[in-house]
Design a protein around this motif. Structure first.
Motif, PDB file in Angstrom:
ATOM      1  N   VAL A  89       0.811  -1.236   0.000  1.00  0.00           N
ATOM      2  CA  VAL A  89       0.000   0.000   0.000  1.00  0.00           C
ATOM      3  C   VAL A  89       0.836   1.275   0.000  1.00  0.00           C
ATOM      4  CG1 VAL A  89      -2.164  -0.866   0.906  1.00  0.00           C
ATOM      5  CG2 VAL A  89      -0.344  -0.258   2.485  1.00  0.00           C
ATOM      6  N   GLY A  90       1.915   1.296   0.808  1.00  0.00           N
ATOM      7  CA  GLY A  90       2.736   2.503   0.869  1.00  0.00           C
ATOM      8  C   GLY A  90       3.267   2.880  -0.505  1.00  0.00           C
ATOM      9  N   SER A  91       3.766   1.872  -1.213  1.00  0.00           N
ATOM     10  CA  SER A  91       4.344   2.153  -2.523  1.00  0.00           C
ATOM     11  C   SER A  91       3.265   2.534  -3.537  1.00  0.00           C
ATOM     12  CB  SER A  91       5.149   0.950  -3.019  1.00  0.00           C
ATOM     13  OG  SER A  91       4.311  -0.167  -3.180  1.00  0.00           O
ATOM     14  N   VAL A  92       2.060   1.977  -3.381  1.00  0.00           N
ATOM     15  CA  VAL A  92       0.966   2.342  -4.292  1.00  0.00           C
ATOM     16  C   VAL A  92       0.589   3.813  -4.086  1.00  0.00           C
ATOM     17  CG1 VAL A  92      -1.431   1.909  -4.930  1.00  0.00           C
ATOM     18  CG2 VAL A  92       0.070  -0.002  -4.440  1.00  0.00           C
ATOM     19  N   VAL A  93       0.532   4.239  -2.821  1.00  0.00           N
ATOM     20  CA  VAL A  93       0.249   5.653  -2.554  1.00  0.00           C
ATOM     21  C   VAL A  93       1.308   6.516  -3.224  1.00  0.00           C
ATOM     22  CG1 VAL A  93       0.074   7.432  -0.781  1.00  0.00           C
ATOM     23  CG2 VAL A  93      -0.915   5.171  -0.375  1.00  0.00           C
ATOM     24  N   GLY A  94       2.568   6.137  -3.034  1.00  0.00           N
ATOM     25  CA  GLY A  94       3.664   6.905  -3.621  1.00  0.00           C
ATOM     26  C   GLY A  94       3.534   6.989  -5.130  1.00  0.00           C
ATOM     27  N   LEU A  95       3.290   5.845  -5.758  1.00  0.00           N
ATOM     28  CA  LEU A  95       3.210   5.799  -7.223  1.00  0.00           C
ATOM     29  C   LEU A  95       2.037   6.631  -7.741  1.00  0.00           C
ATOM     30  CD1 LEU A  95       4.219   4.550  -9.915  1.00  0.00           C
ATOM     31  CD2 LEU A  95       2.562   2.732  -9.554  1.00  0.00           C
ATOM     32  N   THR A  96       0.855   6.435  -7.137  1.00  0.00           N
ATOM     33  CA  THR A  96      -0.316   7.150  -7.659  1.00  0.00           C
ATOM     34  C   THR A  96      -0.205   8.649  -7.396  1.00  0.00           C
ATOM     35  OG1 THR A  96      -1.469   6.527  -5.635  1.00  0.00           O
ATOM     36  CG2 THR A  96      -1.984   5.276  -7.594  1.00  0.00           C
ATOM     37  N   ALA A  97       0.341   9.019  -6.237  1.00  0.00           N
ATOM     38  CA  ALA A  97       0.495  10.455  -5.958  1.00  0.00           C
ATOM     39  C   ALA A  97       1.362  11.076  -7.034  1.00  0.00           C
ATOM     40  CB  ALA A  97       1.106  10.670  -4.576  1.00  0.00           C
ATOM     41  N   GLY A 106       0.448  21.379 -14.916  1.00  0.00           N
ATOM     42  CA  GLY A 106       0.299  22.323 -16.010  1.00  0.00           C
ATOM     43  C   GLY A 106      -0.998  22.195 -16.797  1.00  0.00           C
ATOM     44  N   THR A 107      -1.904  21.342 -16.359  1.00  0.00           N
ATOM     45  CA  THR A 107      -3.193  21.217 -17.039  1.00  0.00           C
ATOM     46  C   THR A 107      -4.275  21.781 -16.138  1.00  0.00           C
ATOM     47  OG1 THR A 107      -3.760  19.111 -16.072  1.00  0.00           O
ATOM     48  CG2 THR A 107      -2.413  19.042 -18.055  1.00  0.00           C
ATOM     49  N   ASP A 108      -5.515  21.723 -16.597  1.00  0.00           N
ATOM     50  CA  ASP A 108      -6.587  22.139 -15.690  1.00  0.00           C
ATOM     51  C   ASP A 108      -7.605  21.012 -15.496  1.00  0.00           C
ATOM     52  OD1 ASP A 108      -7.470  22.180 -18.193  1.00  0.00           O
ATOM     53  OD2 ASP A 108      -8.373  24.189 -18.127  1.00  0.00           O
ATOM     54  N   HIS A 109      -7.070  19.795 -15.347  1.00  0.00           N
ATOM     55  CA  HIS A 109      -7.946  18.660 -15.066  1.00  0.00           C
ATOM     56  C   HIS A 109      -8.683  18.862 -13.740  1.00  0.00           C
ATOM     57  CE1 HIS A 109      -6.925  16.132 -18.403  1.00  0.00           C
ATOM     58  NE2 HIS A 109      -5.620  16.273 -18.165  1.00  0.00           N
ATOM     59  N   SER A 110      -9.863  18.294 -13.667  1.00  0.00           N
ATOM     60  CA  SER A 110     -10.645  18.482 -12.446  1.00  0.00           C
ATOM     61  C   SER A 110     -10.207  17.488 -11.378  1.00  0.00           C
ATOM     62  CB  SER A 110     -12.125  18.261 -12.741  1.00  0.00           C
ATOM     63  OG  SER A 110     -12.343  16.894 -12.973  1.00  0.00           O
ATOM     64  N   ALA A 111     -10.639  17.778 -10.156  1.00  0.00           N
ATOM     65  CA  ALA A 111     -10.308  16.907  -9.031  1.00  0.00           C
ATOM     66  C   ALA A 111     -10.859  15.507  -9.274  1.00  0.00           C
ATOM     67  CB  ALA A 111     -10.882  17.477  -7.741  1.00  0.00           C
ATOM     68  N   LEU A 112     -12.046  15.439  -9.859  1.00  0.00           N
ATOM     69  CA  LEU A 112     -12.680  14.140 -10.082  1.00  0.00           C
ATOM     70  C   LEU A 112     -11.820  13.253 -10.993  1.00  0.00           C
ATOM     71  CD1 LEU A 112     -15.215  12.412  -9.559  1.00  0.00           C
ATOM     72  CD2 LEU A 112     -16.093  13.265 -11.742  1.00  0.00           C
ATOM     73  N   THR A 113     -11.304  13.849 -12.073  1.00  0.00           N
ATOM     74  CA  THR A 113     -10.462  13.093 -13.000  1.00  0.00           C
ATOM     75  C   THR A 113      -9.271  12.507 -12.256  1.00  0.00           C
ATOM     76  OG1 THR A 113     -10.960  14.935 -14.464  1.00  0.00           O
ATOM     77  CG2 THR A 113      -9.488  13.213 -15.312  1.00  0.00           C
ATOM     78  N   VAL A 114      -8.650  13.349 -11.422  1.00  0.00           N
ATOM     79  CA  VAL A 114      -7.463  12.907 -10.690  1.00  0.00           C
ATOM     80  C   VAL A 114      -7.809  11.746  -9.765  1.00  0.00           C
ATOM     81  CG1 VAL A 114      -5.785  13.588  -8.960  1.00  0.00           C
ATOM     82  CG2 VAL A 114      -6.346  15.136 -10.818  1.00  0.00           C
ATOM     83  N   VAL A 115      -8.924  11.906  -9.066  1.00  0.00           N
ATOM     84  CA  VAL A 115      -9.325  10.840  -8.134  1.00  0.00           C
ATOM     85  C   VAL A 115      -9.584   9.548  -8.902  1.00  0.00           C
ATOM     86  CG1 VAL A 115     -11.209  10.076  -6.641  1.00  0.00           C
ATOM     87  CG2 VAL A 115     -10.203  12.336  -6.312  1.00  0.00           C
ATOM     88  N   LEU A 117      -8.368   8.644 -11.749  1.00  0.00           N
ATOM     89  CA  LEU A 117      -7.084   8.120 -12.216  1.00  0.00           C
ATOM     90  C   LEU A 117      -6.374   7.367 -11.096  1.00  0.00           C
ATOM     91  CD1 LEU A 117      -4.855   8.050 -14.429  1.00  0.00           C
ATOM     92  CD2 LEU A 117      -3.893  10.077 -13.329  1.00  0.00           C
ATOM     93  N   GLY A 118      -6.351   8.010  -9.908  1.00  0.00           N
ATOM     94  CA  GLY A 118      -5.694   7.377  -8.756  1.00  0.00           C
ATOM     95  C   GLY A 118      -6.319   6.046  -8.436  1.00  0.00           C
ATOM     96  N   ILE A 119      -7.658   6.032  -8.358  1.00  0.00           N
ATOM     97  CA  ILE A 119      -8.354   4.796  -8.011  1.00  0.00           C
ATOM     98  C   ILE A 119      -8.072   3.713  -9.060  1.00  0.00           C
ATOM     99  CG2 ILE A 119     -10.623   3.729  -7.751  1.00  0.00           C
ATOM    100  CD1 ILE A 119     -11.586   6.236  -6.422  1.00  0.00           C
ATOM    101  N   GLY A 120      -8.099   4.132 -10.348  1.00  0.00           N
ATOM    102  CA  GLY A 120      -7.858   3.169 -11.418  1.00  0.00           C
ATOM    103  C   GLY A 120      -6.477   2.547 -11.309  1.00  0.00           C
ATOM    104  N   LEU A 121      -5.482   3.394 -11.136  1.00  0.00           N
ATOM    105  CA  LEU A 121      -4.110   2.908 -11.054  1.00  0.00           C
ATOM    106  C   LEU A 121      -3.933   1.997  -9.846  1.00  0.00           C
ATOM    107  CD1 LEU A 121      -1.462   3.156 -12.512  1.00  0.00           C
ATOM    108  CD2 LEU A 121      -0.909   5.158 -11.134  1.00  0.00           C
ATOM    109  N   GLY A 122      -4.498   2.442  -8.707  1.00  0.00           N
ATOM    110  CA  GLY A 122      -4.404   1.637  -7.487  1.00  0.00           C
ATOM    111  C   GLY A 122      -5.059   0.283  -7.662  1.00  0.00           C
ATOM    112  N   THR A 123      -6.220   0.280  -8.324  1.00  0.00           N
ATOM    113  CA  THR A 123      -6.928  -0.984  -8.537  1.00  0.00           C
ATOM    114  C   THR A 123      -6.076  -1.950  -9.358  1.00  0.00           C
ATOM    115  OG1 THR A 123      -8.947   0.321  -8.593  1.00  0.00           O
ATOM    116  CG2 THR A 123      -9.125  -1.978  -9.249  1.00  0.00           C
ATOM    117  N   VAL A 124      -5.409  -1.420 -10.372  1.00  0.00           N
ATOM    118  CA  VAL A 124      -4.555  -2.287 -11.184  1.00  0.00           C
ATOM    119  C   VAL A 124      -3.481  -2.931 -10.311  1.00  0.00           C
ATOM    120  CG1 VAL A 124      -2.861  -2.323 -13.054  1.00  0.00           C
ATOM    121  CG2 VAL A 124      -4.985  -1.034 -13.311  1.00  0.00           C
TER     122      VAL A 124
END
Lengths: 346, 518, 338
Positions: A89-97, A106-115, A117-124
């Motif tokens: 888990v620690g390394s997954v947090v590090g990687l997704t962060a 440098g983009t204007d992605h919304s918070a939802l997109t980021v969340v 993305l994080g959840i998707g990557l973590g799930t993988v």
């Protein structure tokens, strides 16, 4: 041909069963109560010593500091309940962060997109660990340790010493970490919501109960026709998703992210879960207890700062707490088992 | 094969089923019919293929050849869940429950009644469990966790589980092995109720009187092959044994007369809180002393405390007049004690270790050469005893797990006889081993005693106790209640002492005083 | 279980790791400039000397079905203790026994909790991992103590080798201890007892083996060796810090498991474990020489670890299929078939 000696036993009256039940109930509830009590005492004591501990900012800090650990503890306890462990888990947090930071810089992605993305990557990540544990049938500790190395390595290789700077992170994302509703920051609200939803699911849905069953006796679970492997895979996927979510929140909260964010957190999370009463041998405990455990560990850290005790003590205290928690569990378990035996024998 | 008698069509049947594990043919062309309202016995020695057959019906194994017919239609079970959904319930000798979960959850795991949004209806779960319990006539609280339930109660939970999904077929694998008489009686009455409700029951037991008392039909297996399927009416116990063993038996209990020598083991006032108290007895050289009593009377516990694997709270054990250190098996071994434990798969042997290493384990100091373990000495020690006990094996380096139950028991005996003990404690020496090996074990014990070994034998097998022992010590509820010499030993005297009905006023009073008035 | 037996008859994992080790060595010699010379090999071996030392008692523990996760924290505690005592002006000759005593006491606590209280060693040593590292921070904070006496420091560094060889002192010590441990594990009653405990603890106890005492001894030895490794680590880097060796326990366990020691206990060889340590050492060295970054090395370690537990199972499944076997009653949840 063979005759066996026989023995009459009187039936146990129903009242016996009921008192045994209340005894056991008391023991199971005791953990949440004990941790809650310790937490209350700690907060009270610290507040008396330094009233600044509980002013608006103090409470806000406490909530903010604990929310990510609480979140991770919820994810971890679902895995530990099934008699497994997720050290990655620690390394997954590090990687997704880092990944989320890299993605939004440098983009204007919304918070939802980021969340998402994080959840998707973590799930993988969780699915890979889970597949190895459940379908590869290899010891969870070893596999998730391997995953810890692999994910950490990927993270560091990718970052290559660079860091994500808060100035490049869109405001929408950062406001998720700093904003609040009715004075309560978003982060603890999110953790509380995840906690409540997970707790309710584990209690009231078949698949939730099956996770407990698997941890309590994998053999019996198999005979009862529970899809053991799929449930374990799901537990890991959940833990990974939560870790990914936590990674996204980490970015939102701190803005500045280096590759080794949350490095070494896996053991803190496991400690929180075990202190909170989720037995490492599976089958017992609740996410509520785990969350209280996480809250307690964080509060100890904050209290030490407020009390101007050397913060170096924090880790040693955590260690003592952890040992005390498992020792108490063991002693209680031995006592209840023998108490129940005696009752059923009479 | 006998012609199946007329009646209802079989609800579950096997047709020409074969199953191979590696080089071993576990089942070969076996057929079986289970009809509603019929209790059918499955007989056979250990290793005859009974467990494989049960696991095939339970969906754990897939047959290599042959078919499973459900109400006449061929079916394929992909797993235990499929078999369960088909209405087949299996009750194992030692049920596997979830110790941390409540009885209600154990029964309804994965099938809980639900309310809106697929949520579990907790109240309905508890109500349904309470209904099942009252239908079975048992007072068990649905909310109580399974941890700490007696084996009999655990089986009740399993039966309740079977009832809860209206099982049409109930398979019971040696359910009575660990039960007391009243528990067995309660179980049988529950089974008869189920039969009356139209369930088909397959019943497995080593105890012939249970088969004859409960069942109407029997199917016998030998070496994985189908021997006979027939009604039990008109069959004698001897007929059944002949079908199981395939030959007439030699004398099962070859006991030679022995002249008892000096006292070698002397136990005085041994007590373990809540388990047994104030147990004193002596065993002399050349004597076989049986420790009899009901399951749960504390016999194995006494044996284990004597040997030191359990620590006694009070009292002492003397071997050749020297007091043993309490709680130390090492000291007991040095003094010449040996214990062949009841559970050979868990405690008697390290299953994945080789035969020679298992035998060597009790003599790590004897197989040394210049301080190091010598494989040659270890091998020689094992080979020596393998020959003496007529062990059937292919290589001594094979893991003991590949041996049959009887041969495994011989390895345990070899492992302890190799220590050249003065006192041999054997706990259920012939439980779960086939009739042929059983006679061999008895012959061995008898000849060892004749050579001056003192034998203390814990046994639940009454004929074995009556015919093998020179003296019988009987325990009841943790106390030694009687000592019966061979001449006066009958089923009645032993049973009377074991159930606390001994004509000893003092003791009956004590027992009576212990029972609290509800 | 049966399938594993058949498997081991054809190919033993520890032999495979040994072959892999030789292959890596030959590949390194053939492809990489500056690999197969004495200076570099001393460095490669010296770099894993603490891991190698701790791996010895760890192998015994894992064979006996136990694990000690607190070793790296004990290494750090020993280092912090040495640093603070040295700072306070104590003689180095006094510091060493004090550190070793701390190690033995720490090991005793682990062993006591496991054997007397009856807790799983995994849980206990996660607790003491936190505790010992915490105590190290309490003792030394975030300071770093340096300037240890050159007379001792040179023995820990790999620049100084045994006279006439390219073997650094800690490596020579490891070699001697490894041979001793191998004999103890494979040729003595002590070793046989450990295998029995790891395979089936109850059966071992019923065969008169002093299970609890042996486990206690193993934990004490593990603590002792870890604290000694702490002194070597401190001297080798010339710096005593509370966070010395952070996370090293995972590398130690990775090496041992890589060497084919079964995490469930009862199976494994010391030779395999040593091969595992050396393989990680050589591979790390080789990757560094080829300018492959530290991050990739970490990934390689992780992959090796996963492969070491997964490969035997895959082989088992394949041979199982080949023999048309269903080991259903052992471990395959049949119901999981979709």
């Amino acid at each position: 041909m063979t005759t066996t000696l026989d023995k009459p036993t009187p039936e146990a009256p129903a009242e016996e069963g009921r008192s045994a039940r209340s005894l056991v109930d008391a023991v199971f509830r005791a953990r949440e109560i004990a941790i809650g009590g310790a937490l209350a005492l700690l907060i009270l004591g610290t507040w008396l010593a330094n009233p600044g501990f509980l002013d608006d900012q103090g409470v806000k800090d406490l909530l903010l500091n604990s929310s990510i650990l609480v979140l991770l503890a919820v994810g971890q306890s679902v895995v530990v309940m099934t008699r497994n462990i997720d050290l990655s888990v620690g390394s997954v947090v590090g990687l997704t962060a880092f990944a989320c930071g890299h993605f939004v810089s440098g983009t204007d992605h919304s918070a939802l997109t980021v969340v998402l993305l994080g959840i998707g990557l973590g799930t993988v990540c969780g699915l890979v660990s889970g597949a190895l544990v459940s379908f590869g049938r290899v010891p969870a500790l070893v596999v998730t340790l391997g995953m810890l190395y692999i994910i950490q390595g990927i993270d560091h290789a990718w970052a290559h010493g660079e860091q994500i700077n808060a100035v490049n992170v869109p405001d929408g994302v950062l406001s998720l970490g700093s904003g609040s509703v009715l004075g309560i920051p978003y982060l603890p609200l999110i953790s509380a919501a995840v906690l409540a939803a997970t707790g309710y699911f584990l209690r009231t849905y078949r698949s939730g109960r099956e996770l407990y069953a698997i941890g309590s006796s994998p053999e019996a679970a198999r005979l009862a026709g529970i899809p053991v492997r799929r449930r374990i895979l799901a537990a890991y996927a959940f833990s990974g998703a939560i870790a990914g979510f936590a990674g996204a929140l980490w970015l939102a909260r701190f803005g500045t992210v280096v590759a080794d964010a949350a490095n070494g957190w896996e053991l803190t999370v496991v400690s929180a879960v075990v202190v909170g009463g989720v037995a490492i041998t599976g089958g017992t405990g609740s996410v509520w207890g785990a969350a209280l455990g996480a809250l307690l560990l964080t509060t100890i850290g904050s209290a030490l700062v407020v009390l101007k005790v050397d913060s170096f003590w924090q880790q040693a205290i955590t260690g003592v707490l952890l040992l005390a928690a498992i020792t108490t569990d063991r002693v209680l378990q031995v006592r209840t088992t023998s108490a129940l035996r005696k009752r059923s024998r009479r | 094969m006998e012609k199946p008698d007329k009646g209802l069509a079989p609800v579950l049947a096997l047709r020409g089923v074969s199953k191979t594990f590696g080089a071993v043919r576990a089942l070969h062309d076996v057929s079986l019919d289970l009809r509603p309202g019929e209790i059918h016995a499955l007989a056979g020695e250990n290793g005859a293929g009974k467990s494989t057959l049960i696991k095939t019906l339970a969906g754990v194994h897939h047959p290599d050849e042959g078919k499973i017919l459900l109400s006449g239609e061929p079916v394929v079970f992909h797993g235990p869940a499929d078999a369960r959904d088909a209405g087949i319930a299996v009750i194992y000798q030692e049920p596997t429950l979830f110790p941390d979960l409540s009885i209600a959850e154990n029964i309804f795991m994965g099938r809980q009644p639900r309310r809106s949004a697929r949520r579990i209806d907790r109240r309905a779960v508890h109500r349904a469990t309470a209904d099942l319990m009252s239908r079975l006539g048992v007072a068990l609280d649905p909310r109580r966790p399974a941890r700490g339930l007696s084996i009999a109660d655990q089986q009740i939970v399993e039966i309740a589980k079977a009832l809860s999904f209206d099982a049409r077929v109930l398979i019971m694998d040696e359910p009575t092995a660990a039960l007391t008489g009243s528990e067995t009686a309660r179980l049988f009455s529950v089974v008869r109720t189920l039969r009356a409700e139209g369930a088909a029951v397959l019943f497995i037991s080593h105890r012939l009187e249970e088969i004859f008392g409960l069942c109407s039909h029997v199917t016998t297996l030998r070496d994985g092959r189908h021997v006979a399927s027939e009604p039990l009416d008109g069959l004698t116990e001897d007929d059944l044994v002949r079908r199981m063993v395939g030959r007439d038996l030699d004398d099962l209990y070859p006991k030679s007369e022995a002249e008892p020598g000096p006292t070698v083991l002397s136990v005085s006032r041994l007590t373990r809180e809540g388990v047994f108290r104030d147990v004193s007895f002596e065993v002399r050289r050349g004597e076989i002393v049986a420790l009899a009593g009901l399951v749960g009377a504390g016999r194995s516990e006494v044996a284990q405390a004597v040997f030191g694997v359990d620590r006694a709270d009070a009292g002492e054990v003397k071997v050749d007049g020297r007091v043993l250190t309490a709680g130390s098996p090492t000291a007991a071994m040095d003094a010449g004690l040996a214990l062949v434990p009841e559970d050979r798969r868990l405690r008697g042997l390290v299953m994945e270790m080789s035969i020679e290493r298992n035998i060597g384990l009790t003599g790590l100091r004897d197989v040394r050469r210049r301080g190091l373990v010598s494989r040659a000495l270890e091998h020689a020690r094992a080979a020596d005893w393998a020959v003496k006990l007529q062990l059937k094996y292919s290589r001594l380096a094979d893991p003991v797990s590949v041996l049959s139950g009887g041969n495994q028991q011989k390895v345990v005996l070899a492992k302890w006889l190799a220590t050249d003990p003065a006192v041999l404690i054997v706990d259920e020496p012939t439980r779960g081993i086939d009739v042929g090996t059983k006679a061999e074990v008895h012959r061995l014990l008898s000849s060892l005693a004749a050579d001056g070994l003192a034998v203390l034998m814990v046994s639940s097998d009454l004929p074995e106790v009556l015919r093998m022992a020179d003296r019988i010590l009987v325990m009841h509820e943790g106390r030694l209640t009687a000592e019966i010499p061979r001449e006066r030993a009958t089923e009645e005297t032993v049973m009377a002492a074991a159930t606390g009905r001994a004509p000893d006023t003092d003791r009956t009073e004590r027992t009576a005083a212990k029972e609290p008035t509800p | 279980m049966t399938t594993m037996t058949t498997l081991t008859r054809y190919l033993r994992w520890d032999t495979a790791v040994g072959i892999l080790l030789i292959a890596v060595f030959l590949a390194g010699t053939g492809t990489t400039e500056g690999f197969a010379n004495t200076d570099n090999l001393s460095a490669a071996l010296g770099d894993v000397s603490e891991i190698a030392l701790i791996a010895l008692p760890m192998t015994l523990l894992v064979v006996a079905g136990q694990v000690d996760l607190s070793v790296a924290s004990m290494l750090g505690l020993s280092s912090a203790l040495a640093g603070s005592l040295w700072q306070a002006g104590f003689a180095f000759e006094l510091i060493v026994p004090v550190c070793l005593l701390a190690g033995a006491v720490g090991g005793l606590l682990n062993g006591w909790l496991v054997t007397r209280v009856g807790l799983p060693s995994l849980a206990v040593t996660i607790g003491t991992l936190t505790l010992y590292r915490g105590l190290a921070s309490v003792i030394l904070g975030d300071e770093a103590v340096a300037d240890f006496p050159e007379t001792y420091a040179k023995y820990a560094a790999y620049t100084e080798t045994m006279p006439g060889t390219f073997v650094p002192y800690p490596v020579a010590l490891f070699a001697v201890l490894a041979v001793g441990t191998a004999i103890a594990l494979h040729c003595t009653g002590f070793g046989r007892s450990l295998f029995a405990i790891g395979a089936q603890e109850d059966a071992a106890w019923f065969a008169g083996i002093r299970v609890k005492r042996l486990k206690l001894v193993l934990f004490v030895v593990s603590g002792l060796v870890a604290s000694f490794a702490g002194i070597i680590y401190t001297l080798r880097y010339g710096s005593a810090r509370a966070d010395n060796g952070l996370g090293l326990e995972l590398v130690v366990i990775a090496s041992v498991l890589l060497g084919g020691v079964d995490f469930d206990g009862g199976k494994g060889t010391l030779g395999g474990a040593v091969a595992g340590v050396l393989l990680i050492g050589l591979l790390t060295n080789l990757l560094t020489l080829n300018d492959i970054s530290n991050e990739i090395q970490v990934i390689v370690t992780g992959l090796l670890l996963v492969a070491s537990v997964l490969t035997p199972r895959i082989i088992a499944v394949v041979s199982e299929r080949r023999h048309r076997r269903t080991a259903a009653e052992e471990s395959v949840p049949v119901s999981a078939a979709p």
